[in-house]
Design an enzyme around this catalytic site. Structure first.
Site, PDB file in Angstrom:
ATOM      1  N   ASP A 312       0.859  -1.182   0.000  1.00 20.43           N
ATOM      2  CA  ASP A 312       0.000   0.000   0.000  1.00 20.43           C
ATOM      3  C   ASP A 312       0.898   1.235   0.000  1.00 20.43           C
ATOM      4  OD1 ASP A 312       0.876  -0.344   2.540  1.00 20.43           O
ATOM      5  OD2 ASP A 312      -1.082  -0.333   3.492  1.00 20.43           O
ATOM      6  N   ASP A 636      -3.435  -2.613   6.372  1.00 19.25           N
ATOM      7  CA  ASP A 636      -3.607  -2.315   7.787  1.00 19.25           C
ATOM      8  C   ASP A 636      -5.020  -1.894   8.148  1.00 19.25           C
ATOM      9  OD1 ASP A 636      -3.502   0.132   6.632  1.00 19.25           O
ATOM     10  OD2 ASP A 636      -1.451   0.540   7.257  1.00 19.25           O
TER      11      ASP A 636
HETATM   12  P1  ATP Z   1      -3.081   4.271   0.783  1.00 18.36           P
HETATM   13  O1  ATP Z   1      -2.754   3.181  -0.111  1.00 18.36           O
HETATM   14  O2  ATP Z   1      -2.378   5.518   0.477  1.00 18.36           O
HETATM   15  O3  ATP Z   1      -2.976   3.898   2.205  1.00 18.36           O
HETATM   16  P2  ATP Z   1      -5.664   4.457   1.376  1.00 18.36           P
HETATM   17  O4  ATP Z   1      -6.111   3.066   1.187  1.00 18.36           O
HETATM   18  O5  ATP Z   1      -5.298   4.957   2.719  1.00 18.36           O
HETATM   19  O6  ATP Z   1      -4.515   4.716   0.442  1.00 18.36           O
HETATM   20  P3  ATP Z   1      -8.040   5.600   1.811  1.00 18.36           P
HETATM   21  O7  ATP Z   1      -7.677   5.864   3.217  1.00 18.36           O
HETATM   22  O8  ATP Z   1      -9.011   4.530   1.498  1.00 18.36           O
HETATM   23  O9  ATP Z   1      -6.778   5.353   0.928  1.00 18.36           O
HETATM   24  O10 ATP Z   1      -8.494   6.928   1.219  1.00 18.36           O
HETATM   25  C1  ATP Z   1      -9.042   6.978  -0.060  1.00 18.36           C
HETATM   26  C2  ATP Z   1      -9.332   8.411  -0.389  1.00 18.36           C
HETATM   27  O11 ATP Z   1     -10.274   8.929   0.541  1.00 18.36           O
HETATM   28  C3  ATP Z   1      -8.138   9.314  -0.293  1.00 18.36           C
HETATM   29  O12 ATP Z   1      -7.451   9.381  -1.514  1.00 18.36           O
HETATM   30  C4  ATP Z   1      -8.737  10.640   0.060  1.00 18.36           C
HETATM   31  O13 ATP Z   1      -9.154  11.299  -1.120  1.00 18.36           O
HETATM   32  C5  ATP Z   1      -9.966  10.262   0.848  1.00 18.36           C
HETATM   33  N1  ATP Z   1      -9.700  10.373   2.276  1.00 18.36           N
HETATM   34  C6  ATP Z   1      -8.699   9.808   2.971  1.00 18.36           C
HETATM   35  N2  ATP Z   1      -8.773  10.113   4.268  1.00 18.36           N
HETATM   36  C7  ATP Z   1      -9.869  10.893   4.425  1.00 18.36           C
HETATM   37  C8  ATP Z   1     -10.510  11.515   5.545  1.00 18.36           C
HETATM   38  N3  ATP Z   1     -10.036  11.412   6.774  1.00 18.36           N
HETATM   39  N4  ATP Z   1     -11.608  12.240   5.309  1.00 18.36           N
HETATM   40  C9  ATP Z   1     -12.113  12.339   4.079  1.00 18.36           C
HETATM   41  N5  ATP Z   1     -11.572  11.784   2.991  1.00 18.36           N
HETATM   42  C10 ATP Z   1     -10.466  11.065   3.148  1.00 18.36           C
END
Ligand code: ATP
Length: 882
Positions: A312, A636
């Site tokens: 990730d 995670d």
């Molecule tokens: P990575 O591989 O970088 O860990 P991720 O799986 O963490 O990605 P997510 O956490 O699912 O990605 O987030 C997806 C999308 O949701 C992000 O690209 C962002 O645009 C939005 N996002 C992330 N965190 C928040 C939050 N706390 N509040 C609102 N939108 C969010």
């Protein structure tokens, strides 16, 4: 929407918790009972080969062959001792590992949150539960926000269950609504709950089927057990042949029987399963020392053959420390300077610094009512727009900032780094987020979840009116169903978001709306909003990311990126860390939507997967496995569990990961660093190499002994070796030296060669050829020495005995990767000790009587010494195959 937790609870005091722990016992379902020593010894003695040896003792005693009876008894004692010691060592290594990955829980004690091992949670403790936690004990909910639980492990019910404090339901609900059961998983939301039952009194304790299953043998152990049975059958067949041929040559039947039995014992690699278990367990211990905690022993061997590493992004390839750099509103773009979460830096708009509320008292509700942001935005002041954007981003936010602890200069983010970055940016614009949160208290929320990719909160203004704030991924917000904005503006904003994403920024869109009453159902608040703007944050790649990925490539492991982030953001990062060529075609990046709609038919062609939801990780892993790949996958989040279990090696982050992810994983990285996986792969390859090396050594030695016994008579050596001598050789070679081989250091080339094919036979790629070669060379050289001695009227049997031993010790040294390394001094010491015991067999009168040997003169010793050199040279010559 449910009320947000806010009540201050002090929980138990530390002293009270300790007293209750003593009173109620640990919160464990069933402690593993220790196996008593006598059961272990009995299990060893039940081994078929040992049973045969016990019969041989009886036989030798019956025919009055006391010396052989003594040697065989000694072999039984030594074998049993080595077996028990290896078993205990392996078990304690595994037990130490399971302590390292034991589940943890957050409790409030003395008014402060603490992370404690789940086993130390006591009745009366206040649990602070969040997304991804495993409920450690039965508990009653005190407060909950949008709490959703997976209770399938207890009830079999696969639909998530919403929970609130008892009595909070409009219709009063059922008593079970307010209860949480041990072993269930928080899918969403947060709660404070007071523990009502722990350990065997909890739901988990009452469900016997959830008791930890007994550890299964690993695939390698199973394959080796099968191989062992085949080899045993072959060896026993050959020994019967030796026996029959002996009888035909009129050897005494009793003596021949004992000799054949001893030969079978020496030739069958009976210690193989024990050596393998120990090698795996010690491998796991070494991995733990390198901060990779293995949760299942089979993972140690699988790690060596990983071909695809799906990683990730945030926190794994990147620092996970977000910094807002741009604030886009329909009329302007502000730049934000400064690094980290500290307040140093400024927000500059058209060269002017923003440094605090513009346009009067922002907290009176007037500034946040959204009326100024009318449809065509004419007349809105850029500074006010930017501040409105930051204000909403601060309110729709659960993070906190902590000043640097003593002796440090870095501010810390508590909670989601994305949200913490927004607080920092607001601070740089002169907004005090704590003041804002107090003035506009949150009265309801729909928490963020990576499936919906947005969150919203509702706040009460001082005048009693309500304000909805929403933020999320641009696609999840810039949608006519969410925003009441003209199509033109939506289109323009989407373009701006795409441009920012292509620069590598993580982009969030922020919106707000007024409402008169608390929306019900909760998601009702998420439409008809006004756009405030976009925030763009950078998350720099980790300095080690590029080198880690390069190391994977060198080791023949293909890295791929799976992220929830935007394809452009993901691509930009992938190019920066060398995962993707800048010139890679569009097919190299696949999105979750393309996977879902079938637009991408073969996911294994893509190297970057963007905007995936956690369920799609499962499909991606599945696709790779369908292609015969061995996948390691990091994860995670709360929804990553299934994919972590499905991957050949599920990897969770020890610090950052949720409890469910940690418990679903095979490997937990204590330091959250991807490079640790590479270290674990190296250890996995080392274990496998060492097991194969032990096989070459053990099987060739046993084979040589059988060959000598079969071929000897053809050259006039009637009974080449006596039973006791055969067993003595077995003791010296398979005992210490065998175990020492398991600790050999990693081969220098281990991480620059491709992974072994997962279906490769344990004797494949050169092992059996080497067994054959070495068996033949050792047998021929030893027989040669015996014939030389016989023709020179020397004590040929003692020469043969010593030659077989020196040849095998020569092979052990010859098979070493680096001859003079100091990395495993145990091995040269074991060889020396064996040589010493071999000398004892020839020169100590007592042993001489028992083993029927004669002391050799210096000139007699020349031949065995030469045979030792031949064994060494033969092993050295072909040590690199396979
Ligand atoms: P990575 O591989 O970088 O860990 P991720 O799986 O963490 O990605 P997510 O956490 O699912 O990605 O987030 C997806 C999308 O949701 C992000 O690209 C962002 O645009 C939005 N996002 C992330 N965190 C928040 C939050 N706390 N509040 C609102 N939108 C969010």
């Amino acid at each position: 929407m449910t009320a947000a937790p806010g009540t201050r609870t002090r929980g138990l005091t530390g002293a009270e918790a300790a007293a209750r722990l003593a009173g109620h016992g640990r919160n464990e379902v069933a402690a593993d009972r220790r196996v008593p020593l006598r059961s272990r010894v009995a299990a060893q003695l039940r081994d078929p080969l040992i049973t045969v040896l016990i019969a041989a003792v009886a036989l030798t005693l019956a025919i009055g062959d006391h010396p052989d009876a003594v040697v065989i008894a000694l072999v039984i004692v030594v074998n049993t001792t080595v077996g028990v010691v290896q078993e205990v060592r392996a078990e304690s290594a595994v037990a130490a590992l399971s302590r390292l990955s034991a589940p943890a829980a957050r409790v409030v004690r003395d008014g402060e949150p603490h992370k404690v091992p789940s086993a130390e949670v006591v009745p009366g403790d206040v649990l602070a539960l969040a997304e991804g936690d495993i409920v450690p004990a039965d508990a009653r909910i005190l407060e909950a926000a949008a709490l959703l639980l997976d209770e399938s492990m207890l009830t079999g019910e696969s639909l998530p269950v919403a929970k609130q404090p008892a009595g909070a339901q409009p219709d009063g609900g059922t008593p079970a609504d307010g209860e949480l059961w041990a072993g269930t998983v928080v899918l969403r939301g947060r709660a404070l709950a007071v523990v009502t039952a722990t350990g065997a009194d909890s739901a988990l304790g009452r469900i016997a089927t959830l008791l930890r299953p007994r550890p299964e043998p690993t695939p390698l152990q199973r394959r080796l057990a099968g191989l062992g049975r085949v080899l045993a059958a072959v060896a026993v067949g050959l020994c019967v042949l030796v026996f029959v041929l002996g009888l035909l040559r009129d050897q005494p039947p009793g003596e021949m029987a004992v000799t054949a039995i001893s030969l079978a014992v020496a030739a069958v690699p009976e210690s193989l399963p024990a050596v393998v278990t120990l090698a795996l367990a010690l491998g796991a211990r070494r991995m733990a020392a390198r901060r990779a905690v293995v949760r299942r022993l089979p993972a140690v061997e699988t790690l060596g053959s990983v071909t695809v590493l799906a990683t990730d992004k945030t926190g794994t390839l990147t620092e996970g420390r977000m910094v807002v750099e741009r604030l886009w509103t329909p009329h302007s773009t502000a730049r934000v300077t400064g690094l980290g979460y500290g307040p140093a830096g400024e927000v500059r708009l058209d060269g002017e610094q923003l440094d605090g509320p513009t346009g009067g008292d922002r907290l009176d509700g007037d500034r946040l009512d959204g009326d100024r942001l009318d449809g065509d935005r004419l007349g809105a002041a850029p500074a006010e727009e930017t501040e409105a954007l930051l204000t909403a981003a601060v309110l729709c936010n659960d993070a906190a900032l902590r000043p640097p602890p003593d002796g440090d200069t870095e501010w810390r983010a508590l909670g989601d780094p994305t949200e913490a970055a927004l607080l920092t940016a607001a601070g740089k614009a002169g907004l005090d987020h704590e003041q804002l949160r107090t003035a506009l208290p949150r009265v309801a929320e729909v928490p963020f979840d990576s499936g919906r990719k947005r969150m919203s909160t509702v706040h009460r203004r001082p005048d009693g009116t309500l304000l909805v704030c929403l933020k999320g991924a641009p696609e999840a917000v810039l949608d006519p169903r969410v925003l009441a904005e003209p199509a033109q503006l939506l289109e323009r904003t989407r373009r701006a978001a795409a441009e920012l994403a292509a620069e590598g920024f993580r982009v969030l869109a922020v919106a707000q709306r007024d409402v008169d009453h608390l929306p019900d159902p909760p998601e009702d608040a998420e439409h008809g909003l006004r756009l405030l703007g976009l925030t763009a944050m950078a998350d720099p790649p980790k300095p080690a990311a590029a080198t880690t990925l390069a190391a994977c490539r060198r080791a023949g492991i293909l890295p791929v990126l799976i992220t929830g982030d935007h394809p452009a953001t993901a691509r930009a990062l992938a190019v920066r860390v060398g995962l993707l060529e800048a010139s890679a075609g569009p097919g190299a990046v696949a999105t979750g939507r393309e996977l879902a709609t079938g637009a991408v038919t073969d996911p294994t062609r893509a190297r970057v997967f963007a905007r995936t939801d956690p369920r799609q990780k499962l499909d991606i892993v599945q696709a790779w496995r369908g292609r015969g790949a061995v996948t390691a996958m990091t994860g995670d989040g709360v929804n990553d569990g299934p994919a972590l279990r499905r991957a050949d090696i599920g990897v969770a982050m020890g610090r950052r990961g949720t409890e469910v992810a940690r418990q679903a994983a095979d490997l937990v990285l204590a330091d959250d660093e991807l490079v640790t996986v590479v270290g674990a792969v190296e250890e996995g390859r080392r274990v496998y190499d060492n097991i194969r090396r032990f096989l070459v050594f053990g099987l060739s030695g046993g084979g040589a002994e059988i060959l000598v016994m079969l071929a000897g008579p053809l050259f006039g050596l009637a009974l080449p070796l006596r039973a006791g001598q055969i067993l003595w050789i077995n003791l010296l070679t398979h005992g210490l030296t065998g175990v020492a081989m398991g600790a050999e250091p990693v081969s220098p080339g281990a991480m620059t060669r491709p992974p072994r094919p997962p279906d490769q036979h344990i004797l494949g790629s050169g092992v059996w050829q080497r067994v054959l070669w070495l068996g033949l060379v050792v047998a021929a050289a030893s027989l040669g020495a015996a014939l030389w001695a016989r023709d020179g009227d020397r004590p040929w049997q003692s020469v043969l005995f010593l030659a077989l031993l020196t040849a095998q010790l020569g092979v052990v040294l010859g098979l070493r990767e680096r001859l003079l390394t100091r990395a495993n001094l145990f091995l040269p010491l074991a060889v020396l000790a064996s040589a010493g015991l071999a000398a004892a067999a020839l020169y100590l009168p007592f042993l001489r009587d028992v083993l029927d040997t004669v002391p050799l003169t210096w000139s007699d010793l020349a031949a065995p010494a030469l045979v030792g050199v031949v064994g060494f040279a033969a092993a050295r010559l072909r040590r690199h195959e396979g």
